[in-house]
Design a protein around this motif. Sequence first.
Motif, short mmCIF file in Angstrom:
data_model
loop_
_atom_site.label_atom_id
_atom_site.label_comp_id
_atom_site.label_asym_id
_atom_site.label_seq_id
_atom_site.Cartn_x
_atom_site.Cartn_y
_atom_site.Cartn_z
N VAL A 1 46.85 25.88 33.86
CA VAL A 1 46.25 26.39 35.09
C VAL A 1 47.04 27.61 35.56
O VAL A 1 48.26 27.55 35.65
N PRO A 2 46.35 28.73 35.85
CA PRO A 2 47.06 29.93 36.30
C PRO A 2 47.57 29.79 37.73
O PRO A 2 47.04 29.01 38.51
N GLY A 3 48.60 30.59 38.05
CA GLY A 3 49.10 30.65 39.43
C GLY A 3 50.21 29.66 39.66
O GLY A 3 50.67 29.01 38.73
N PRO A 4 50.72 29.54 40.84
CA PRO A 4 50.34 30.28 42.04
C PRO A 4 50.80 31.73 41.95
O PRO A 4 51.77 32.05 41.25
N PHE A 5 50.13 32.60 42.66
CA PHE A 5 50.43 34.02 42.65
C PHE A 5 51.13 34.42 43.93
O PHE A 5 50.81 33.92 45.00
N LYS A 6 52.09 35.32 43.81
CA LYS A 6 52.82 35.83 44.97
C LYS A 6 52.00 36.95 45.61
O LYS A 6 51.16 37.57 44.95
N VAL B 1 46.25 39.10 40.01
CA VAL B 1 45.65 37.81 39.70
C VAL B 1 45.05 37.88 38.30
O VAL B 1 44.29 38.80 38.00
N SER B 2 45.37 36.89 37.46
CA SER B 2 44.91 36.92 36.07
C SER B 2 43.69 36.02 35.84
O SER B 2 43.29 35.81 34.72
#
Length: 52
Positions: free
Chosen positions: A23-28, A33-34
């Motif tokens: 699962v991608p993220g979490p993003f700062k 965002v990918s």
Amino acid sequence: MTADDATAIAAFLQSVKPVGNQVPGPFKPGEKVSSFMFRIMPPGETAAAAPK
């Protein structure tokens, strides 16, 4: 659906191995965002004019 049907479905689902997707993220904040991102805009606005 009978009780036997529900029991059979539960037994099948418990026998299936889990999927190993990452699962991608979490993003700062500010990080690119990918994954797919969907933004709903109010009528009359555009994504270019929206606050980021």
